[in-house]
Design a protein around this motif. Structure first.
Motif, mmCIF file in Angstrom:
data_model
loop_
_atom_site.group_PDB
_atom_site.id
_atom_site.type_symbol
_atom_site.label_atom_id
_atom_site.label_comp_id
_atom_site.label_asym_id
_atom_site.label_seq_id
_atom_site.Cartn_x
_atom_site.Cartn_y
_atom_site.Cartn_z
ATOM 1 N N ILE A 154 0.838 -1.203 0.000
ATOM 2 C CA ILE A 154 0.000 0.000 0.000
ATOM 3 C C ILE A 154 0.870 1.249 0.000
ATOM 4 C CG2 ILE A 154 -1.636 1.326 1.386
ATOM 5 C CD1 ILE A 154 -2.852 -1.405 2.252
ATOM 6 N N GLU A 155 1.902 1.265 0.821
ATOM 7 C CA GLU A 155 2.792 2.427 0.894
ATOM 8 C C GLU A 155 3.470 2.680 -0.452
ATOM 9 O OE1 GLU A 155 4.466 5.776 2.192
ATOM 10 O OE2 GLU A 155 2.942 4.580 3.246
ATOM 11 N N ALA A 156 3.703 1.581 -1.211
ATOM 12 C CA ALA A 156 4.306 1.711 -2.547
ATOM 13 C C ALA A 156 3.282 2.110 -3.603
ATOM 14 C CB ALA A 156 4.979 0.402 -2.941
ATOM 15 N N GLY A 157 2.014 2.263 -3.200
ATOM 16 C CA GLY A 157 0.982 2.726 -4.120
ATOM 17 C C GLY A 157 0.274 1.637 -4.888
ATOM 18 N N LEU A 158 0.441 0.376 -4.471
ATOM 19 C CA LEU A 158 -0.191 -0.726 -5.201
ATOM 20 C C LEU A 158 -1.670 -0.858 -4.825
ATOM 21 C CD1 LEU A 158 2.829 -1.418 -5.635
ATOM 22 C CD2 LEU A 158 2.194 -3.842 -5.428
ATOM 23 N N GLU A 159 -2.496 -1.020 -5.838
ATOM 24 C CA GLU A 159 -3.894 -1.407 -5.646
ATOM 25 C C GLU A 159 -3.909 -2.809 -5.027
ATOM 26 O OE1 GLU A 159 -7.694 -2.150 -8.644
ATOM 27 O OE2 GLU A 159 -5.645 -2.466 -9.356
ATOM 28 N N ILE A 160 -4.866 -3.065 -4.127
ATOM 29 C CA ILE A 160 -4.985 -4.367 -3.475
ATOM 30 C C ILE A 160 -6.279 -5.023 -3.927
ATOM 31 C CG2 ILE A 160 -5.059 -5.620 -1.288
ATOM 32 C CD1 ILE A 160 -2.433 -4.107 -1.742
ATOM 33 N N ILE A 161 -6.174 -6.252 -4.423
ATOM 34 C CA ILE A 161 -7.350 -7.046 -4.807
ATOM 35 C C ILE A 161 -7.320 -8.330 -3.998
ATOM 36 C CG2 ILE A 161 -8.541 -8.250 -6.666
ATOM 37 C CD1 ILE A 161 -7.335 -6.287 -8.631
ATOM 38 N N SER A 162 -8.401 -8.594 -3.281
ATOM 39 C CA SER A 162 -8.440 -9.750 -2.378
ATOM 40 C C SER A 162 -9.727 -10.540 -2.567
ATOM 41 C CB SER A 162 -8.352 -9.283 -0.923
ATOM 42 O OG SER A 162 -8.607 -10.357 -0.033
ATOM 43 N N GLY A 163 -9.583 -11.852 -2.589
ATOM 44 C CA GLY A 163 -10.735 -12.730 -2.634
ATOM 45 C C GLY A 163 -11.005 -13.416 -1.310
ATOM 46 N N LEU A 164 -10.354 -12.957 -0.240
ATOM 47 C CA LEU A 164 -10.557 -13.562 1.073
ATOM 48 C C LEU A 164 -11.959 -13.259 1.605
ATOM 49 C CD1 LEU A 164 -7.187 -12.602 2.814
ATOM 50 C CD2 LEU A 164 -7.774 -14.790 1.752
ATOM 51 N N HIS A 165 -12.426 -14.121 2.511
ATOM 52 C CA HIS A 165 -13.662 -13.798 3.235
ATOM 53 C C HIS A 165 -13.427 -12.619 4.186
ATOM 54 C CE1 HIS A 165 -16.463 -16.881 1.922
ATOM 55 N NE2 HIS A 165 -15.516 -17.790 2.023
ATOM 56 N N TYR A 166 -12.196 -12.461 4.638
ATOM 57 C CA TYR A 166 -11.829 -11.315 5.468
ATOM 58 C C TYR A 166 -11.681 -10.103 4.562
ATOM 59 C CZ TYR A 166 -9.171 -8.478 8.808
ATOM 60 O OH TYR A 166 -8.748 -7.484 9.654
ATOM 61 N N PHE A 167 -12.468 -9.062 4.812
ATOM 62 C CA PHE A 167 -12.461 -7.891 3.938
ATOM 63 C C PHE A 167 -11.335 -6.942 4.338
ATOM 64 C CE2 PHE A 167 -17.282 -8.438 3.160
ATOM 65 C CZ PHE A 167 -17.008 -9.394 2.195
ATOM 66 N N ILE A 168 -10.393 -6.761 3.417
ATOM 67 C CA ILE A 168 -9.232 -5.918 3.660
ATOM 68 C C ILE A 168 -9.670 -4.473 3.909
ATOM 69 C CG2 ILE A 168 -7.049 -5.087 2.700
ATOM 70 C CD1 ILE A 168 -7.083 -8.084 3.280
ATOM 71 N N ALA A 169 -10.662 -4.001 3.176
ATOM 72 C CA ALA A 169 -11.097 -2.601 3.306
ATOM 73 C C ALA A 169 -11.779 -2.328 4.634
ATOM 74 C CB ALA A 169 -12.032 -2.234 2.155
ATOM 75 N N ASP A 170 -12.161 -3.369 5.378
ATOM 76 C CA ASP A 170 -12.785 -3.177 6.687
ATOM 77 C C ASP A 170 -11.767 -3.231 7.825
ATOM 78 O OD1 ASP A 170 -15.185 -2.973 5.390
ATOM 79 O OD2 ASP A 170 -15.912 -4.965 5.938
#
Length: 356
Positions: A99-115
């Motif tokens: 994230i600090e390097a500016g990369l977009e994050i895409i996740s298919g986990l049941h755990y929501f990264i944005a939360d």
């Protein structure tokens, strides 16, 4: 996905065919280049060496996100599907670095990264987008049992277990249909398929009352626009843990035909050694019975079988295909190894269309 992405895949400790199936699916089907895979247990190899095959030649497997940044990625995709779908604690620092390097994050986990408060705050500071692919639409739809557009053909992939190639078969059939000039669409229902297609429904995160309704709604939308709709199956109707999702897909998509997917040689549900698989003809019959509880007028049938023969020699794979055809009377292939044409031809013949 945007064609401008340069993807690094996080697959720490799991860059292999089963738990790393999101990673392998992205490498095989994404329109965007994969520039590196993170797995410290296989660092120094390329992806093809790590997987023991031909997929991923030239894609380096690296130790961590710092090493991956040398390849100038724009996007980090979490490419594993651990049981339960939680975020491994040891990955947090790597995600923060990405994230600090500016990369977009895409996740298919049941755990929501944005939360996650820490990860969300870091992304907001850096102006980084987080896409939790499994986040379901904010709506509730109960199935209305509406007929599909006349002249359209809905095909659902079903199987004997999870990870039997249902997404792969649906994508391969969609591509083969479009190569023949047919008006076709792929309906993604799982995290990897949604990442590849850019849209779909994460059916295993939808409340059970609304799975069939949400699937029906999107199936109707797609059949209104396309003559062929290939729906990605999930789980299996005989699975002790995931059968409810399969049932919702069967009754929501109401397929006119099905393709059955199986791992050659499998005798039990993976992870459930005391849950033996019924014979293939019985498994096929079970899926036909379940969908035709509602779809009687169409008498939906399984019209072909796709096997996973990875790990078998060419001769062993051909023998497994012959045995399956003898056992079931249905055309059988491995779509990765031999292509999907045999199955597409079977579908065209089933619907009385010229196989040209």
């Amino acid at each position: 996905m945007s064609p401008t992405r340069r993807i690094v895949i996080m697959a720490e400790g799991h860059f292999e065919w089963h738990y790393g199936k999101t990673a392998t699916g992205i490498i095989r089907y994404s329109q965007d280049p994969v520039v590196a895979v993170i797995d410290s247990t296989r660092a120094g190899q390329d992806a093809a060496q790590a997987l023991g095959g031909d997929l991923g030649h030239g894609i380096p497997v690296v130790r961590d996100i710092e090493e991956a940044l040398r390849y100038q990625p724009t996007t980090l995709i979490i490419g594993v599907a651990p049981i339960g779908g939680d975020l491994p604690r040891s990955w947090r620092a790597q995600l923060l670095t990405a994230i600090e390097a500016g990369l977009e994050i895409i996740s298919g986990l049941h755990y929501f990264i944005a939360d996650d408060p820490e990860l969300r705050a870091a992304a907001e500071r850096r102006g980084v987008t987080i896409w939790d692919v499994r986040r379901p639409p904010d709506k509730k739809v109960v199935a209305a049992y509406k007929p599909h557009r006349p002249g359209s053909h809905t095909v659902l992939t079903v199987g004997s277990d999870c990870a039997t190639g249902k997404m792969t078969v649906a994508i391969e059939l969609d591509r083969a249909a479009r190569a023949r000039g047919l008006n076709s669409a792929f309906f993604a229902t799982g995290q990897t398929g949604i990442m590849i297609a850019g849209r779909g429904l994460p059916v295993d995160r939808i409340i059970s009352d609304f799975i069939a309704g949400m699937v029906e709604e999107m199936t109707l939308e797609l059949t209104a626009q396309h003559d062929w709709v290939f729906v990605e199956g999930q789980g299996s109707i005989n699975h002790p843990g995931y059968s409810p999702v399969t049932l919702g897909l069967l009754h929501g998509s109401l397929p006119d035909a099905m393709i059955f997917c199986h791992h050659a040689g499998a005798t039990t549900i993976e992870g459930y050694p005391h849950c033996p698989l019924p014979p293939l003809p019985r498994l096929i019959q079970m899926n036909e019975e379940v969908v035709n509880w509602l779809h009687r007028q169409h008498n939906s049938k399984v019209v072909g079988i796709s096997l996973i023969t990875r790990g078998l020699s060419l001769q062993q794979a051909e023998e497994a295909i012959r045995r399956t055809e003898d056992e079931t009377g249905l055309p059988t292939t491995d779509v990765v190894r031999f292509g999907p044409e045999k199955l597409l031809t079977a579908l065209l013949q089933h619907f009385g269309l010229a196989a040209s």
